[in-house]
Design a protein around this motif. Structure first.
Motif, PDB file in Angstrom:
ATOM      1  N   LYS A  72       0.827  -1.212   0.000  1.00 21.64           N
ATOM      2  CA  LYS A  72       0.000   0.000   0.000  1.00 21.64           C
ATOM      3  C   LYS A  72       0.861   1.261   0.000  1.00 21.64           C
ATOM      4  O   LYS A  72       0.521   2.250  -0.652  1.00 21.64           O
ATOM      5  CB  LYS A  72      -0.939   0.007   1.209  1.00 21.64           C
ATOM      6  CG  LYS A  72      -2.039  -1.019   1.120  1.00 21.64           C
ATOM      7  CD  LYS A  72      -2.937  -0.957   2.323  1.00 21.64           C
ATOM      8  CE  LYS A  72      -4.019  -2.020   2.244  1.00 21.64           C
ATOM      9  NZ  LYS A  72      -4.884  -2.016   3.414  1.00 21.64           N
ATOM     10  N   HIS A  74       3.817   1.460  -1.330  1.00 18.06           N
ATOM     11  CA  HIS A  74       4.405   1.551  -2.670  1.00 18.06           C
ATOM     12  C   HIS A  74       3.445   2.258  -3.612  1.00 18.06           C
ATOM     13  O   HIS A  74       3.844   3.143  -4.379  1.00 18.06           O
ATOM     14  CB  HIS A  74       4.730   0.165  -3.231  1.00 18.06           C
ATOM     15  CG  HIS A  74       5.680  -0.616  -2.387  1.00 18.06           C
ATOM     16  ND1 HIS A  74       5.886  -1.962  -2.582  1.00 18.06           N
ATOM     17  CD2 HIS A  74       6.481  -0.260  -1.349  1.00 18.06           C
ATOM     18  CE1 HIS A  74       6.762  -2.412  -1.695  1.00 18.06           C
ATOM     19  NE2 HIS A  74       7.123  -1.384  -0.939  1.00 18.06           N
ATOM     20  N   TRP A  75       2.164   1.839  -3.562  1.00 18.06           N
ATOM     21  CA  TRP A  75       1.165   2.457  -4.431  1.00 18.06           C
ATOM     22  C   TRP A  75       0.941   3.920  -4.055  1.00 18.06           C
ATOM     23  O   TRP A  75       0.788   4.777  -4.937  1.00 18.06           O
ATOM     24  CB  TRP A  75      -0.145   1.686  -4.374  1.00 18.06           C
ATOM     25  CG  TRP A  75      -0.080   0.364  -5.074  1.00 18.06           C
ATOM     26  CD1 TRP A  75      -0.144  -0.872  -4.504  1.00 18.06           C
ATOM     27  CD2 TRP A  75       0.086   0.145  -6.478  1.00 18.06           C
ATOM     28  NE1 TRP A  75      -0.023  -1.853  -5.447  1.00 18.06           N
ATOM     29  CE2 TRP A  75       0.117  -1.255  -6.685  1.00 18.06           C
ATOM     30  CE3 TRP A  75       0.227   0.983  -7.573  1.00 18.06           C
ATOM     31  CZ2 TRP A  75       0.264  -1.825  -7.936  1.00 18.06           C
ATOM     32  CZ3 TRP A  75       0.373   0.422  -8.832  1.00 18.06           C
ATOM     33  CH2 TRP A  75       0.388  -0.966  -9.002  1.00 18.06           C
ATOM     34  N   LEU A  78       3.787   5.869  -5.394  1.00 13.86           N
ATOM     35  CA  LEU A  78       3.682   6.001  -6.849  1.00 13.86           C
ATOM     36  C   LEU A  78       2.688   7.092  -7.237  1.00 13.86           C
ATOM     37  O   LEU A  78       2.995   7.974  -8.046  1.00 13.86           O
ATOM     38  CB  LEU A  78       3.267   4.662  -7.463  1.00 13.86           C
ATOM     39  CG  LEU A  78       3.066   4.641  -8.980  1.00 13.86           C
ATOM     40  CD1 LEU A  78       4.366   4.968  -9.696  1.00 13.86           C
ATOM     41  CD2 LEU A  78       2.521   3.300  -9.421  1.00 13.86           C
ATOM     42  N   ARG A 172       7.197  -2.166  -7.139  1.00 12.90           N
ATOM     43  CA  ARG A 172       6.005  -2.880  -7.571  1.00 12.90           C
ATOM     44  C   ARG A 172       6.268  -3.807  -8.740  1.00 12.90           C
ATOM     45  O   ARG A 172       5.395  -4.563  -9.150  1.00 12.90           O
ATOM     46  CB  ARG A 172       4.889  -1.897  -7.953  1.00 12.90           C
ATOM     47  CG  ARG A 172       4.332  -1.096  -6.821  1.00 12.90           C
ATOM     48  CD  ARG A 172       3.929  -1.863  -5.583  1.00 12.90           C
ATOM     49  NE  ARG A 172       3.245  -3.107  -5.815  1.00 12.90           N
ATOM     50  CZ  ARG A 172       3.378  -4.178  -5.046  1.00 12.90           C
ATOM     51  NH1 ARG A 172       4.159  -4.158  -4.003  1.00 12.90           N
ATOM     52  NH2 ARG A 172       2.732  -5.282  -5.321  1.00 12.90           N
TER      53      ARG A 172
END
Length: 197
Positions: A72, A74-75, A78, A172
């Motif tokens: 989560k 990482h997203w 991003l 990811r």
């Protein structure tokens, strides 16, 4: 983590510069008659929002570096880094436009809110206090002195945000950045484990 702290620092400075420009210059320039070009207010608002988003992105980068296994984060990194890169780039372009128009115009748009029938050729000259609600002698120099560092900091925000975006892609496993050996290298670096690649 160091890049996250750097982005937080740059975001704070850019936010403060945008607030100072708005507080000392644009609050006098923005008037209900809309005599001033909207690029000044637009560039300043984007600069302030970009500073706040940079701070948020830096915090997310620090959290992601400390919790490397959480998808989560990482997203979130991003999405935030992509948004921040786009907004900081828009801020940079807006500031370049505002600086160019101000220099080309000689700063006359900055004093167009005065009630003087004939504006002076030099924006640094004194206008009678009853004709202008603010001190016009320093408005041109102050604006440019604050916009140039803000423009530079916006470019730094773009560079750091792109770096975080690449790191999020690596974490990811997305695209050409997501090769297995790159992910292993990043995980090994943050976990302190020496892995052969």
């Amino acid at each position: 983590m160091r890049a996250g702290i750097a982005l937080i620092f740059v975001g704070h400075i850019n936010f403060i510069l945008g607030a100072i420009v708005h507080g000392t210059v644009l609050r006098h320039v923005a008037n209900p008659e809309k005599r001033v070009s909207p690029e000044y207010c637009t560039a300043n608002i984007i600069s302030v929002v970009s500073g706040l988003l940079s701070i948020t992105t830096g915090i997310c980068a620090i959290l992601a570096s400390r919790n490397i296994a959480r998808a989560k984060l990482h997203w979130a990194l991003l999405v935030l880094s992509l948004l921040n890169a786009l907004l900081s780039a828009a801020c940079f372009v807006g500031l370049v436009l505002s600086i160019s128009l101000t220099i080309a115009d000689g700063g006359k748009n900055l004093i167009s809110g005065c009630n003087a029938t004939v504006l002076p050729a030099d924006t640094r000259s004194v206008i009678m206090s009853n004709e202008c609600p603010f001190d016009t002698t320093r408005i041109y120099d102050t604006t440019l002195a604050l916009w140039f560092p803000s423009m530079f900091l916006s470019a730094v925000e773009v560079a750091l945000s792109i770096r975080f975006c690449v790191v999020a892609f690596i974490l990811r496993g997305i695209g050409p950045c997501g090769e297995t050996y790159l992910r292993e290298k990043v995980y090994a670096k943050y976990n302190g484990v020496n892995k052969s690649v």
